[in-house]
Design a protein around this motif. Structure first.
Motif, PDB file in Angstrom:
ATOM      1  N   GLU A  69       0.832  -1.209   0.000  1.00  0.00           N
ATOM      2  CA  GLU A  69       0.000   0.000   0.000  1.00  0.00           C
ATOM      3  C   GLU A  69       0.867   1.261   0.000  1.00  0.00           C
ATOM      4  O   GLU A  69       0.570   2.227  -0.705  1.00  0.00           O
ATOM      5  CB  GLU A  69      -0.925  -0.003   1.212  1.00  0.00           C
ATOM      6  CG  GLU A  69      -2.005  -1.077   1.161  1.00  0.00           C
ATOM      7  CD  GLU A  69      -2.884  -1.092   2.395  1.00  0.00           C
ATOM      8  OE1 GLU A  69      -3.955  -1.716   2.342  1.00  0.00           O
ATOM      9  OE2 GLU A  69      -2.492  -0.485   3.423  1.00  0.00           O
ATOM     10  N   ALA A 129       0.945   4.164  -2.875  1.00  0.00           N
ATOM     11  CA  ALA A 129       0.573   5.530  -2.489  1.00  0.00           C
ATOM     12  C   ALA A 129       1.656   6.544  -2.832  1.00  0.00           C
ATOM     13  O   ALA A 129       1.355   7.724  -3.054  1.00  0.00           O
ATOM     14  CB  ALA A 129       0.271   5.579  -0.990  1.00  0.00           C
ATOM     15  N   PRO A 153      -4.951  10.789  -1.646  1.00  0.00           N
ATOM     16  CA  PRO A 153      -5.410   9.423  -1.435  1.00  0.00           C
ATOM     17  C   PRO A 153      -5.785   8.785  -2.770  1.00  0.00           C
ATOM     18  O   PRO A 153      -6.262   9.473  -3.679  1.00  0.00           O
ATOM     19  CB  PRO A 153      -6.639   9.605  -0.540  1.00  0.00           C
ATOM     20  CG  PRO A 153      -6.441  10.923   0.127  1.00  0.00           C
ATOM     21  CD  PRO A 153      -5.734  11.774  -0.876  1.00  0.00           C
ATOM     22  N   PRO A 200      -1.985   8.943   1.540  1.00  0.00           N
ATOM     23  CA  PRO A 200      -0.589   9.207   1.165  1.00  0.00           C
ATOM     24  C   PRO A 200       0.362   9.044   2.360  1.00  0.00           C
ATOM     25  O   PRO A 200      -0.083   8.872   3.497  1.00  0.00           O
ATOM     26  CB  PRO A 200      -0.615  10.659   0.693  1.00  0.00           C
ATOM     27  CG  PRO A 200      -2.039  11.068   0.634  1.00  0.00           C
ATOM     28  CD  PRO A 200      -2.800  10.150   1.530  1.00  0.00           C
TER      29      PRO A 200
END
Length: 431
Positions: A306, A310, A316, A349
């Motif tokens: 993830e 990101a 986001p 983020p």
């Protein structure tokens, strides 16, 4: 004498007022003592000048100990050197209680020590700032949903069934029945949406997940909207508008707290809808092409995956259409593929991971019944939930936002344990 809070001082510039406060710290320079005062609403410096208050009061000010409680009288004055913008020219001090040997001094302390003293650690400037930001996110949440026609509904915390199976739930006895602490209010919120249209809940949830990562808590708070007559793509729009709203609200109303935390607000200022979207397929391909050979199609993402995804975005990012076999039973199948569902995770983020999980929900009775059986769930326990797709079924969607991860991201906190007043962790139930 007008008794006010520190937060109200801007409205009393040039006036003499009275504050109830604690001494957070102090220092003296010859004939001037500087008191760092806090009252819960904020922090301010009190200046005690010996020539103006006399020997006795000045000596009392110099002898004040950390966390001593008192009433302070003085004139509110503008102070351009202060981030707060004001200071208090002290004219009188009335001591309420003298604190001795406060354990958390203005120096570095270990994490375990601070967690053992969490009830006192909350008084620090950093923790105060994080709690103020948490409160602003909660306030802005109610504002957003109230302004957009949602109705607040409170689902039960004690349940007889589990939205995602029972492997990560805390079991308890409900008299002579088995019960669980809720891991999500979602199923009940779906029932509420069938009655009230657009609803949201805000409450505690519990996961018996044996994880020690900086993203996990055993007890945490969730905001869970459910919306009737709402398809998946429409739900994504609500999600991004909501997240953008709370970020902009914090920027507007918590500038001082963000500065205190040394948060890079330029990154937050970019958070505006719409957010980028990528499919699960695209995410897997990107990971495999960029050195992540440890994950294959059909597996769920871990924190490193993830975070890597990101890093490609300033905002986001939605990852949509996950494989059916790694998602809960209630998610609506993709209309063109039977191997993925209409769902999305919203990844924050800066390495903060998933903050929202959502989907369109199944509204076909036979399919829902089939999925419950495929997941080995007790059909009798879910009979009431099945009836939602039996009587006036409609397309509907919803999602859940984890408050603590969101607070961590917006405030820049390193660990979610700092984003809830009294964290419950794998090996911590005290204080």
């Amino acid at each position: 004498m007008k008794k006010i809070t520190i937060a109200e001082m801007a409205s009393y510039n040039g006036q003499t007022v009275k504050l109830g406060a604690w001494v957070a710290n102090k220092r003296s320079s010859g004939k001037i003592a500087f008191l760092q005062l806090r009252d819960g609403s904020g922090f301010v410096q009190g200046v005690v000048v010996k020539a103006e208050v006399g020997e006795e009061l000045f000596a009392a000010a110099k002898s004040l100990t950390q966390e001593t409680s008192l009433y302070v009288t003085g004139e509110v004055k503008e102070d351009e050197r202060s981030a707060f913008g004001y200071e208090l020219a002290v004219t009188d001090i009335e001591i309420i209680h003298v604190a001795q040997d406060f354990p958390i001094t203005p120096k570095e302390h270990g994490t375990e020590f601070l967690m053992d003293n969490r009830h006192l650690w909350l008084r620090s400037r950093k923790q105060h700032a994080i709690m103020k930001i948490r409160n602003e996110i909660i306030r802005a949440t109610y504002e957003f949903y109230n302004d957009n026609g949602f109705i607040k509904v409170d689902p039960p915390i004690l349940t007889g069934s589990a939205p995602e199976g029972t492997s990560e739930l805390f079991a308890t006895k409900y008299f002579d029945e088995d019960a669980f602490l809720s891991q999500s209010g979602q199923l009940y919120m779906e029932a509420a949406a069938m009655a009230l249209g657009k609803v949201f809940s805000f409450g505690p949830t519990f996961r018996a997940e044996k994880s020690k990562t900086r993203r996990h808590l055993i007890e945490f708070w969730m905001i869970e909207p459910e919306m009737a007559f709402m398809e998946h793509h429409e739900s994504l729009e609500v999600q991004e508008q909501y997240v953008a709203h709370i970020v902009q609200s914090v920027l507007k109303n918590c500038r001082l707290e963000l500065e205190r935390l040394e948060r890079d607000t330029t990154k937050l200022e970019k958070i505006k809808a719409p957010f980028p979207r990528i499919t699960y397929d695209e995410a897997i391909k990107w990971l495999n092409d960029n050195g992540f050979d440890d994950i294959e199609w059909g597996e769920d993402f871990g924190a490193p995956h993830e975070t890597a995804i990101a890093e490609n975005y300033d905002m986001p990012v939605f990852i949509v259409n996950y494989p059916t076999n790694i998602k809960p039973f209630y998610m609506q199948p993709h209309p063109e593929r039977d191997d993925v569902v209409l769902c999305a995770d919203l990844i924050a983020p800066e390495g903060y991971g998933e903050i929202i999980g959502g989907s369109e929900r199944i509204h076909d009775f036979e399919l829902m019944k089939q999925r419950i059986n495929e997941h080995g769930l007790d059909e009798e326990a879910y009979a009431w939930y099945l009836e939602l797709s039996k009587y006036g079924a409609v397309p509907h969607s919803g999602f859940g936002l984890g408050l603590e991860r969101t607070v961590a991201w917006i405030s820049g906190a390193e660990h979610v344990r700092e984003t809830i007043p009294f964290p419950r962790l794998l090996n911590r139930l005290y204080p």
